[in-house]
Design a protein around this motif. Sequence first.
Motif, PDB file in Angstrom:
ATOM      1  N   VAL A 178      -5.792   3.975  -3.599  1.00  0.00           N
ATOM      2  CA  VAL A 178      -7.044   4.439  -2.990  1.00  0.00           C
ATOM      3  C   VAL A 178      -6.814   4.658  -1.503  1.00  0.00           C
ATOM      4  CG1 VAL A 178      -9.429   3.883  -2.407  1.00  0.00           C
ATOM      5  CG2 VAL A 178      -8.550   3.285  -4.660  1.00  0.00           C
ATOM      6  N   ASN A 179      -7.120   5.854  -1.029  1.00  0.00           N
ATOM      7  CA  ASN A 179      -7.070   6.155   0.394  1.00  0.00           C
ATOM      8  C   ASN A 179      -8.363   5.651   1.020  1.00  0.00           C
ATOM      9  OD1 ASN A 179      -7.422   7.490   2.947  1.00  0.00           O
ATOM     10  ND2 ASN A 179      -5.891   9.002   2.327  1.00  0.00           N
ATOM     11  N   ALA A 180      -8.277   4.594   1.833  1.00  0.00           N
ATOM     12  CA  ALA A 180      -9.473   3.977   2.392  1.00  0.00           C
ATOM     13  C   ALA A 180     -10.168   4.860   3.416  1.00  0.00           C
ATOM     14  CB  ALA A 180      -9.118   2.628   3.023  1.00  0.00           C
ATOM     15  N   GLN A 181      -9.461   5.862   3.949  1.00  0.00           N
ATOM     16  CA  GLN A 181     -10.078   6.768   4.912  1.00  0.00           C
ATOM     17  C   GLN A 181     -10.989   7.765   4.213  1.00  0.00           C
ATOM     18  OE1 GLN A 181      -7.355   9.275   7.175  1.00  0.00           O
ATOM     19  NE2 GLN A 181      -8.647   9.057   8.978  1.00  0.00           N
ATOM     20  N   THR A 182     -10.512   8.306   3.096  1.00  0.00           N
ATOM     21  CA  THR A 182     -11.293   9.294   2.357  1.00  0.00           C
ATOM     22  C   THR A 182     -12.053   8.676   1.190  1.00  0.00           C
ATOM     23  OG1 THR A 182      -9.450   9.801   0.861  1.00  0.00           O
ATOM     24  CG2 THR A 182      -9.578  11.049   2.928  1.00  0.00           C
ATOM     25  N   GLN A 183     -11.691   7.440   0.832  1.00  0.00           N
ATOM     26  CA  GLN A 183     -12.242   6.745  -0.335  1.00  0.00           C
ATOM     27  C   GLN A 183     -12.052   7.568  -1.615  1.00  0.00           C
ATOM     28  OE1 GLN A 183     -16.183   5.129   0.284  1.00  0.00           O
ATOM     29  NE2 GLN A 183     -15.401   3.654   1.763  1.00  0.00           N
ATOM     30  N   ARG A 184     -10.867   8.181  -1.692  1.00  0.00           N
ATOM     31  CA  ARG A 184     -10.470   8.915  -2.892  1.00  0.00           C
ATOM     32  C   ARG A 184      -9.333   8.176  -3.565  1.00  0.00           C
ATOM     33  NH1 ARG A 184     -14.264  12.149  -4.402  1.00  0.00           N
ATOM     34  NH2 ARG A 184     -12.772  13.456  -5.522  1.00  0.00           N
ATOM     35  N   GLY A 185      -9.325   8.205  -4.902  1.00  0.00           N
ATOM     36  CA  GLY A 185      -8.298   7.507  -5.655  1.00  0.00           C
ATOM     37  C   GLY A 185      -7.316   8.444  -6.322  1.00  0.00           C
ATOM     38  N   ILE A 186      -6.200   7.887  -6.776  1.00  0.00           N
ATOM     39  CA  ILE A 186      -5.220   8.682  -7.512  1.00  0.00           C
ATOM     40  C   ILE A 186      -5.805   9.118  -8.853  1.00  0.00           C
ATOM     41  CG2 ILE A 186      -3.192   7.643  -6.448  1.00  0.00           C
ATOM     42  CD1 ILE A 186      -2.969   5.814  -8.932  1.00  0.00           C
ATOM     43  N   VAL A 187      -5.279  10.214  -9.387  1.00  0.00           N
ATOM     44  CA  VAL A 187      -5.717  10.693 -10.696  1.00  0.00           C
ATOM     45  C   VAL A 187      -4.680  10.402 -11.772  1.00  0.00           C
ATOM     46  CG1 VAL A 187      -7.233  12.457  -9.754  1.00  0.00           C
ATOM     47  CG2 VAL A 187      -4.847  13.034 -10.263  1.00  0.00           C
ATOM     48  N   SER A 188      -3.437  10.091 -11.366  1.00  0.00           N
ATOM     49  CA  SER A 188      -2.425   9.707 -12.348  1.00  0.00           C
ATOM     50  C   SER A 188      -1.325   8.923 -11.662  1.00  0.00           C
ATOM     51  CB  SER A 188      -1.825  10.930 -13.064  1.00  0.00           C
ATOM     52  OG  SER A 188      -1.028  11.694 -12.186  1.00  0.00           O
ATOM     53  N   ALA A 189      -0.642   8.098 -12.448  1.00  0.00           N
ATOM     54  CA  ALA A 189       0.508   7.339 -11.954  1.00  0.00           C
ATOM     55  C   ALA A 189       1.411   7.027 -13.134  1.00  0.00           C
ATOM     56  CB  ALA A 189       0.062   6.043 -11.284  1.00  0.00           C
ATOM     57  N   THR A 190       2.721   7.057 -12.882  1.00  0.00           N
ATOM     58  CA  THR A 190       3.709   6.692 -13.888  1.00  0.00           C
ATOM     59  C   THR A 190       4.623   5.634 -13.298  1.00  0.00           C
ATOM     60  OG1 THR A 190       3.658   8.940 -14.783  1.00  0.00           O
ATOM     61  CG2 THR A 190       5.467   7.529 -15.485  1.00  0.00           C
ATOM     62  N   VAL A 191       4.870   4.594 -14.073  1.00  0.00           N
ATOM     63  CA  VAL A 191       5.655   3.450 -13.625  1.00  0.00           C
ATOM     64  C   VAL A 191       7.003   3.450 -14.343  1.00  0.00           C
ATOM     65  CG1 VAL A 191       5.776   0.927 -13.676  1.00  0.00           C
ATOM     66  CG2 VAL A 191       3.653   2.070 -13.004  1.00  0.00           C
ATOM     67  N   HIS A 192       8.099   3.302 -13.557  1.00  0.00           N
ATOM     68  CA  HIS A 192       9.458   3.304 -14.101  1.00  0.00           C
ATOM     69  C   HIS A 192      10.137   1.992 -13.713  1.00  0.00           C
ATOM     70  CE1 HIS A 192       8.189   7.412 -12.962  1.00  0.00           C
ATOM     71  NE2 HIS A 192       8.793   7.818 -14.066  1.00  0.00           N
ATOM     72  N   PRO A 193      10.268   1.024 -14.609  1.00  0.00           N
ATOM     73  CA  PRO A 193      10.913  -0.248 -14.243  1.00  0.00           C
ATOM     74  C   PRO A 193      12.433  -0.119 -14.135  1.00  0.00           C
ATOM     75  CG  PRO A 193       9.455  -0.489 -16.170  1.00  0.00           C
ATOM     76  CD  PRO A 193       9.677   0.973 -15.957  1.00  0.00           C
ATOM     77  N   GLY A 194      12.996  -0.857 -13.166  1.00  0.00           N
ATOM     78  CA  GLY A 194      14.442  -1.013 -13.080  1.00  0.00           C
ATOM     79  C   GLY A 194      15.231   0.264 -12.921  1.00  0.00           C
ATOM     80  N   VAL A 195      14.803   1.155 -12.025  1.00  0.00           N
ATOM     81  CA  VAL A 195      15.508   2.431 -11.854  1.00  0.00           C
ATOM     82  C   VAL A 195      16.774   2.243 -11.018  1.00  0.00           C
ATOM     83  CG1 VAL A 195      15.360   4.790 -10.968  1.00  0.00           C
ATOM     84  CG2 VAL A 195      13.358   3.726 -12.014  1.00  0.00           C
ATOM     85  N   SER A 196      17.859   2.847 -11.452  1.00  0.00           N
ATOM     86  CA  SER A 196      19.078   2.983 -10.662  1.00  0.00           C
ATOM     87  C   SER A 196      19.834   4.198 -11.172  1.00  0.00           C
ATOM     88  CB  SER A 196      19.964   1.731 -10.753  1.00  0.00           C
ATOM     89  OG  SER A 196      20.446   1.544 -12.067  1.00  0.00           O
TER      90      SER A 196
END
Length: 336
Positions: free
Chosen positions: A164-182
């Motif tokens: 969440v951008n506290a300046q604009t109070q807008r949030g993300i619309v998507s996120a992808t999580v990648h564990p243990g990347v190398s």
Amino acid sequence: MKKNMFLVVFLFAFLLVPISAFAEGSLGEFNFDQKKSSHPLDKVNSKGEVIKYEDYSKKSIDLINETDSFKGSGELNPIFVGDLLEIDFQELIPPRINDDNRKREITPFVIIGPDGRAMVNDTTMFPFSAITYITLEWADGSRGTCTGTLIGRDRVLTNGHCVVNAQTQRGIVSATVHPGVSESTAWFGAYNAIDYFVTSNWINTGSISEDYAVLVLAQSNGRHAGDRAGFAGIRQVNNILNQNIGIFGYPGDLIREDEAINQYGMRGNVTNEDSQIAYYTIDTSPGQSGSAMLNTNNQVIGVHSSGYTDRDNNPLFNGGPKMNNFMFEFVSSAIN
């Protein structure tokens, strides 16, 4: 900390990346009504819905001050993520900061003296397996990356400014999580975020003391991320001055040098603290926003957020919120 020292504080805002290889689907539109929140630690989800502090406080964490770690099955599900390197990095204007009314500026990174960060050679081993590379997208199409840490089967701790951008109070619309990347490989697969939680005070003020968030993940191929990669327990702390901590994540400057996505980090001692924030001279850079502070038992006792410089932009130290009783209550309730 000397009272007469002039400090400049900036957020390690995540790096914007114009790429197309993000998760399908959306977290939906973030609509937060401040009138529905009555406490700074009210929990706000990805839709802007408010869960009252009095409704979750001490409900599920009575008489405990830590959660269990789990090393995971180690089952690999490798996915190549090298296409994420085809990017043109840009700096994101950070949310406002209301910490002691200090002047805010953006600088590329805070490296204190010689760069002490080292590459993690085997990210399939715990706790490095639980350190996640997060790709994000906002409603305006801007995209970026942060670091997070698995703290449950389907929960990831990161920064509030990553969702969440506290300046604009807008949030993300998507996120992808990648564990243990190398080596530009996500060894345990990729997991889409289906929800997140931040405090109402982060949204309203952008204060570093509440710069934390918890992502909720969907399964991938019938498995939770934490079942494969493991997850770190969280521990409530009060005084951690001089305690040794490790901060590991995915720094954009070194990733660009490598031309590969690799995990880096280093350990050092907490050099100063107040009731809410821990400070240290551990080196970090943009992209490491949301990296956990790991104690010597690899428990999460805080989350890296920001860097501090003097009037002449000379680096002084880095810092972030520590897992005091308020943060512990919030994060614990978001796990359950």
